[in-house]
Design a protein around this motif. Structure first.
Motif, PDB file in Angstrom:
ATOM      1  N   ALA A  11     -46.064 -30.220 -61.446  1.00 50.88           N
ATOM      2  CA  ALA A  11     -45.797 -30.301 -62.888  1.00 50.88           C
ATOM      3  C   ALA A  11     -44.487 -29.640 -63.301  1.00 50.88           C
ATOM      4  N   PRO A  12     -44.126 -28.463 -62.762  1.00 55.84           N
ATOM      5  CA  PRO A  12     -42.851 -27.862 -63.171  1.00 55.84           C
ATOM      6  C   PRO A  12     -41.638 -28.746 -62.866  1.00 55.84           C
ATOM      7  N   PHE A  13     -41.662 -29.487 -61.748  1.00 54.38           N
ATOM      8  CA  PHE A  13     -40.549 -30.382 -61.428  1.00 54.38           C
ATOM      9  C   PHE A  13     -40.298 -31.343 -62.578  1.00 54.38           C
ATOM     10  N   TRP A  14     -41.380 -31.949 -63.081  1.00 57.47           N
ATOM     11  CA  TRP A  14     -41.251 -32.940 -64.157  1.00 57.47           C
ATOM     12  C   TRP A  14     -40.896 -32.285 -65.488  1.00 57.47           C
ATOM     13  N   GLU A  15     -41.372 -31.069 -65.727  1.00 57.44           N
ATOM     14  CA  GLU A  15     -41.013 -30.347 -66.956  1.00 57.44           C
ATOM     15  C   GLU A  15     -39.522 -30.036 -66.982  1.00 57.44           C
ATOM     16  N   TYR A  16     -38.984 -29.565 -65.852  1.00 59.44           N
ATOM     17  CA  TYR A  16     -37.544 -29.306 -65.782  1.00 59.44           C
ATOM     18  C   TYR A  16     -36.752 -30.608 -65.901  1.00 59.44           C
ATOM     19  N   ALA A  17     -37.205 -31.658 -65.228  1.00 57.62           N
ATOM     20  CA  ALA A  17     -36.498 -32.945 -65.285  1.00 57.62           C
ATOM     21  C   ALA A  17     -36.447 -33.476 -66.714  1.00 57.62           C
ATOM     22  N   ALA A  18     -37.523 -33.282 -67.470  1.00 56.67           N
ATOM     23  CA  ALA A  18     -37.540 -33.730 -68.871  1.00 56.67           C
ATOM     24  C   ALA A  18     -36.489 -33.003 -69.700  1.00 56.67           C
ATOM     25  N   ARG A  19     -36.094 -31.807 -69.249  1.00 55.28           N
ATOM     26  CA  ARG A  19     -35.037 -31.034 -69.923  1.00 55.28           C
ATOM     27  C   ARG A  19     -33.661 -31.293 -69.321  1.00 55.28           C
ATOM     28  N   GLY A  20     -33.585 -32.199 -68.339  1.00 56.02           N
ATOM     29  CA  GLY A  20     -32.305 -32.529 -67.726  1.00 56.02           C
ATOM     30  C   GLY A  20     -31.886 -31.582 -66.623  1.00 56.02           C
ATOM     31  N   GLU A  21     -32.858 -30.909 -65.996  1.00 64.18           N
ATOM     32  CA  GLU A  21     -32.556 -29.973 -64.913  1.00 64.18           C
ATOM     33  C   GLU A  21     -33.216 -30.446 -63.629  1.00 64.18           C
ATOM     34  N   LEU A  22     -32.455 -30.438 -62.546  1.00 67.33           N
ATOM     35  CA  LEU A  22     -33.016 -30.767 -61.246  1.00 67.33           C
ATOM     36  C   LEU A  22     -33.288 -29.454 -60.521  1.00 67.33           C
ATOM     37  N   ARG A  23     -34.559 -29.132 -60.380  1.00 66.11           N
ATOM     38  CA  ARG A  23     -34.985 -27.908 -59.698  1.00 66.11           C
ATOM     39  C   ARG A  23     -35.929 -28.263 -58.557  1.00 66.11           C
ATOM     40  N   VAL A  24     -35.904 -27.427 -57.531  1.00 65.56           N
ATOM     41  CA  VAL A  24     -36.850 -27.600 -56.428  1.00 65.56           C
ATOM     42  C   VAL A  24     -37.628 -26.318 -56.235  1.00 65.56           C
ATOM     43  N   GLN A  25     -38.859 -26.484 -55.817  1.00 67.39           N
ATOM     44  CA  GLN A  25     -39.709 -25.341 -55.521  1.00 67.39           C
ATOM     45  C   GLN A  25     -39.138 -24.632 -54.289  1.00 67.39           C
ATOM     46  N   THR A  26     -39.072 -23.313 -54.356  1.00 67.54           N
ATOM     47  CA  THR A  26     -38.514 -22.507 -53.275  1.00 67.54           C
ATOM     48  C   THR A  26     -39.491 -21.373 -52.969  1.00 67.54           C
ATOM     49  N   CYS A  27     -39.640 -21.067 -51.695  1.00 69.38           N
ATOM     50  CA  CYS A  27     -40.527 -19.975 -51.306  1.00 69.38           C
ATOM     51  C   CYS A  27     -40.012 -18.664 -51.879  1.00 69.38           C
ATOM     52  N   GLY A  28     -40.895 -17.898 -52.481  1.00 70.02           N
ATOM     53  CA  GLY A  28     -40.531 -16.611 -53.049  1.00 70.02           C
ATOM     54  C   GLY A  28     -40.294 -15.531 -52.002  1.00 70.02           C
ATOM     55  N   ASP A  29     -40.706 -15.774 -50.761  1.00 76.06           N
ATOM     56  CA  ASP A  29     -40.517 -14.782 -49.700  1.00 76.06           C
ATOM     57  C   ASP A  29     -39.369 -15.137 -48.754  1.00 76.06           C
ATOM     58  N   CYS A  30     -39.338 -16.369 -48.219  1.00 81.60           N
ATOM     59  CA  CYS A  30     -38.308 -16.722 -47.233  1.00 81.60           C
ATOM     60  C   CYS A  30     -37.193 -17.596 -47.822  1.00 81.60           C
ATOM     61  N   ALA A  31     -37.323 -18.002 -49.094  1.00 82.45           N
ATOM     62  CA  ALA A  31     -36.323 -18.800 -49.817  1.00 82.45           C
ATOM     63  C   ALA A  31     -36.175 -20.232 -49.304  1.00 82.45           C
ATOM     64  N   GLU A  32     -37.132 -20.713 -48.537  1.00 82.53           N
ATOM     65  CA  GLU A  32     -37.093 -22.090 -48.035  1.00 82.53           C
ATOM     66  C   GLU A  32     -37.390 -23.060 -49.177  1.00 82.53           C
ATOM     67  N   PRO A  33     -36.476 -24.010 -49.468  1.00 81.13           N
ATOM     68  CA  PRO A  33     -36.771 -25.014 -50.482  1.00 81.13           C
ATOM     69  C   PRO A  33     -37.789 -26.018 -49.925  1.00 81.13           C
ATOM     70  N   ARG A  34     -38.645 -26.544 -50.811  1.00 81.08           N
ATOM     71  CA  ARG A  34     -39.640 -27.498 -50.326  1.00 81.08           C
ATOM     72  C   ARG A  34     -39.894 -28.583 -51.364  1.00 81.08           C
ATOM     73  N   PHE A  35     -40.045 -29.783 -50.849  1.00 77.79           N
ATOM     74  CA  PHE A  35     -40.392 -30.932 -51.674  1.00 77.79           C
ATOM     75  C   PHE A  35     -41.120 -31.903 -50.766  1.00 77.79           C
ATOM     76  N   PRO A  36     -42.254 -32.430 -51.179  1.00 75.00           N
ATOM     77  CA  PRO A  36     -42.869 -32.245 -52.481  1.00 75.00           C
ATOM     78  C   PRO A  36     -43.419 -30.834 -52.654  1.00 75.00           C
ATOM     79  N   PRO A  37     -43.576 -30.426 -53.902  1.00 75.98           N
ATOM     80  CA  PRO A  37     -44.117 -29.087 -54.180  1.00 75.98           C
ATOM     81  C   PRO A  37     -45.534 -28.937 -53.616  1.00 75.98           C
ATOM     82  N   ARG A  38     -45.826 -27.733 -53.153  1.00 81.03           N
ATOM     83  CA  ARG A  38     -47.158 -27.438 -52.616  1.00 81.03           C
ATOM     84  C   ARG A  38     -47.422 -25.943 -52.743  1.00 81.03           C
ATOM     85  N   PRO A  39     -48.672 -25.549 -52.644  1.00 79.67           N
ATOM     86  CA  PRO A  39     -49.001 -24.146 -52.892  1.00 79.67           C
ATOM     87  C   PRO A  39     -48.510 -23.179 -51.815  1.00 79.67           C
ATOM     88  N   CYS A  40     -48.375 -23.632 -50.574  1.00 83.80           N
ATOM     89  CA  CYS A  40     -48.063 -22.736 -49.464  1.00 83.80           C
ATOM     90  C   CYS A  40     -46.771 -23.166 -48.776  1.00 83.80           C
TER      91      CYS A  40
END
Length: 138
Positions: A11-40
């Protein structure tokens, strides 16, 4: 036209996209970007995450030109392109979309012969909440 089907992780991906921002989910510990978004995180198994803004730049990793028969809502736009874009600042992240001439332009606004694997593109948004891509001049 199709609209995104969202879940709690994406859901956050689409919320940011609706505002014109391209964001990707990134691990808060190792900083690895991931797509599609997932909990782990698939790299370190952490459940910590953040949404990092990208430059919106990428390259065409693959593409196809769709011809009829298609979904009824898209048939009148055929032929049109569907691209897989590898993000410049997150190369393991690849997004599916369309190359268009400008924000708000139809899916068939770029002649298929102008699209090449490796072509540089930039994300654009037109208020639909769907990221699209324009060719960057080299």
């Amino acid at each position: 036209m199709l609209s995104p089907v969202t879940d709690a992780d994406g859901a956050p991906f689409w919320e940011y996209a609706a505002r014109g921002e391209l964001r990707v989910q990134t691990c808060g510990d190792c900083a690895e970007p991931r797509f599609p978004p997932r909990p782990c995180c698939p790299r370190c198994q952490s459940f910590a995450s953040a949404w990092r803004r990208t430059s919106g730049l990428g390259r065409v990793w693959s593409y196809v030109v769709a011809h009829p028969p298609l979904l009824p809502g898209y048939a009148e736009l055929a032929p049109y392109n569907v691209v897989v874009v590898e993000l410049a600042d997150a190369p393991r992240v690849r997004l599916v979309g369309n190359v268009v001439a400008a924000p708000g332009a139809p899916l068939n606004s770029v002649p298929p012969e102008l699209i090449r694997i490796g072509a540089q593109v930039r994300a654009v948004f037109d208020g639909t909440g769907l990221p699209r891509w324009v060719l960057e001049r080299s």
